[in-house]
Design a protein around this motif. Structure first.
Motif, short mmCIF file in Angstrom:
data_model
loop_
_atom_site.label_atom_id
_atom_site.label_comp_id
_atom_site.label_asym_id
_atom_site.label_seq_id
_atom_site.Cartn_x
_atom_site.Cartn_y
_atom_site.Cartn_z
N PRO A 170 0.79 -1.21 0.00
CA PRO A 170 0.00 0.00 0.00
C PRO A 170 0.84 1.27 0.00
N GLY A 171 1.99 1.25 0.69
CA GLY A 171 2.89 2.40 0.69
C GLY A 171 2.19 3.70 0.98
N ASP A 172 2.59 4.74 0.25
CA ASP A 172 2.07 6.06 0.57
C ASP A 172 0.67 6.32 0.02
N SER A 173 -0.02 5.30 -0.50
CA SER A 173 -1.43 5.48 -0.87
C SER A 173 -2.32 5.35 0.36
N ALA A 174 -1.74 4.89 1.48
CA ALA A 174 -2.51 4.70 2.70
C ALA A 174 -2.70 6.02 3.44
N PRO A 175 -3.84 6.20 4.09
CA PRO A 175 -4.06 7.42 4.87
C PRO A 175 -3.03 7.54 5.98
N GLY A 176 -2.36 8.69 6.06
CA GLY A 176 -1.41 8.95 7.12
C GLY A 176 -0.11 8.17 7.04
N TYR A 177 0.24 7.66 5.87
CA TYR A 177 1.45 6.85 5.71
C TYR A 177 2.69 7.68 5.99
N PRO A 178 3.75 7.15 6.61
CA PRO A 178 3.79 5.84 7.25
C PRO A 178 3.04 5.86 8.59
N TRP A 179 2.53 4.70 8.96
CA TRP A 179 1.75 4.58 10.18
C TRP A 179 2.65 4.50 11.41
N VAL A 180 2.05 4.82 12.57
CA VAL A 180 2.73 4.74 13.86
C VAL A 180 2.74 3.28 14.30
N TRP A 181 3.90 2.80 14.75
CA TRP A 181 3.98 1.43 15.26
C TRP A 181 3.02 1.31 16.45
N PRO A 182 2.21 0.24 16.54
CA PRO A 182 1.15 0.17 17.55
C PRO A 182 1.61 -0.08 18.99
N ARG A 217 -15.68 -2.28 19.00
CA ARG A 217 -14.91 -2.67 20.17
C ARG A 217 -15.73 -3.68 20.91
N GLY A 218 -15.15 -4.85 21.13
CA GLY A 218 -15.89 -5.89 21.82
C GLY A 218 -15.11 -7.18 21.88
N THR A 219 -15.78 -8.24 22.31
CA THR A 219 -15.15 -9.55 22.42
C THR A 219 -15.69 -10.44 21.30
N VAL A 220 -14.78 -11.05 20.58
CA VAL A 220 -15.13 -12.00 19.53
C VAL A 220 -14.53 -13.33 19.95
N VAL A 221 -15.35 -14.34 20.08
CA VAL A 221 -15.00 -15.65 20.60
C VAL A 221 -14.41 -15.46 22.00
N ASP A 222 -13.09 -15.48 22.14
CA ASP A 222 -12.48 -15.38 23.47
C ASP A 222 -11.49 -14.22 23.58
N ARG A 223 -11.57 -13.26 22.67
CA ARG A 223 -10.56 -12.21 22.69
C ARG A 223 -11.18 -10.83 22.49
N PRO A 224 -10.70 -9.86 23.26
CA PRO A 224 -11.16 -8.48 23.07
C PRO A 224 -10.42 -7.85 21.89
N LEU A 225 -11.16 -7.16 21.06
CA LEU A 225 -10.51 -6.52 19.92
C LEU A 225 -11.12 -5.16 19.65
N ILE A 226 -10.36 -4.39 18.86
CA ILE A 226 -10.81 -3.05 18.49
C ILE A 226 -10.53 -2.87 17.00
N THR A 227 -11.48 -2.26 16.30
CA THR A 227 -11.37 -2.04 14.86
C THR A 227 -11.47 -0.55 14.58
N ILE A 228 -10.57 -0.06 13.73
CA ILE A 228 -10.52 1.36 13.37
C ILE A 228 -10.73 1.50 11.87
N ASP A 229 -11.66 2.37 11.48
CA ASP A 229 -11.86 2.71 10.07
C ASP A 229 -11.05 3.96 9.78
N HIS A 230 -10.04 3.83 8.91
CA HIS A 230 -9.16 4.95 8.59
C HIS A 230 -9.62 5.74 7.37
N GLY A 231 -10.68 5.30 6.71
CA GLY A 231 -11.13 5.95 5.49
C GLY A 231 -10.40 5.40 4.28
N ARG A 232 -10.89 5.75 3.08
CA ARG A 232 -10.31 5.30 1.81
C ARG A 232 -10.19 3.78 1.73
N GLY A 233 -11.06 3.07 2.43
CA GLY A 233 -11.08 1.60 2.36
C GLY A 233 -10.17 0.89 3.34
#
Length: 193
Positions: free
Chosen positions: A50-62, A108-124
């Protein structure tokens, strides 16, 4: 195509493939949308990143600390085939997890046995991080580097790792390229004369 552009090296090959995708899209469909779609197909096929076509590229290490990928992305042969649709990075249990790019919390919630979080960054672009215990709610706006929560336990990733999954237009891609390249090693003289 690899024989023609392979001698240039990885960076030039990636740029050449992306340029080829844009050119093919414009020739075949005559629109920027078609060019983006063709480039997206090349990204999904592993021919480009994806390189610099991604929103906010380069991304911050999580995560803070060492940038160590424990389990890399492995693309499945088909939509329902086995693979690893993300990368697992080393992190201390209980450590803070940061938003890799600007976006809006989609889930944000629990799926099966793990808590997770999903972020929509735009542009797909959509990122899912797990296991992450968080107090954020869908609709909350986050910026790159904001603390999302802490690394929890559960899920398929080994304890002490954070799973980072990224989808572009609902197709999983290798997230490593979104975080830029690792710093270049600099060799220093070993002995003073």
């Amino acid at each position: 195509m690899t024989a023609f552009i392979g001698w240039r090296g990885r960076r030039h090959r990636r740029l050449s493939v992306l340029a080829l995708g844009i050119a093919m899209g414009l020739l075949l469909g005559g629109s920027a949308d078609r060019a983006t779609a063709v480039t997206g197909e090349l990204i999904r096929a592993g021919e480009a990143t994806p390189g610099d076509s991604a929103p906010g590229y380069p991304w911050v290490w999580p995560t803070d600390g060492q940038r160590l990928v424990i389990a890399p992305f492995r693309a499945p042969a088909h939509d329902y085939g086995p693979g690893h649709r993300g990368m697992d990075v080393a992190a201390e249990p209980g450590s803070q997890v940061q938003s890799p790019a600007d976006g809006v919390i989609a889930f944000r919630g629990t799926v099966v046995d793990r808590p997770l979080i999903t972020i929509d960054h735009g542009r797909g672009y959509v990122t899912t991080l797990e296991p992450v215990a968080s107090d954020l709610s869908p609709g909350d706006v986050v910026t790159a580097g904001d603390v999302l929560g802490v690394l929890a336990d559960g899920g398929h990733a080994p304890r002490g790792t954070l799973h980072v999954g990224v989808r572009v237009d609902d197709v999983y891609v290798n997230p490593r390229g979104l975080f830029g390249t690792p710093p270049r090693a600099i060799l220093l003289p070993c002995c003073a004369s």
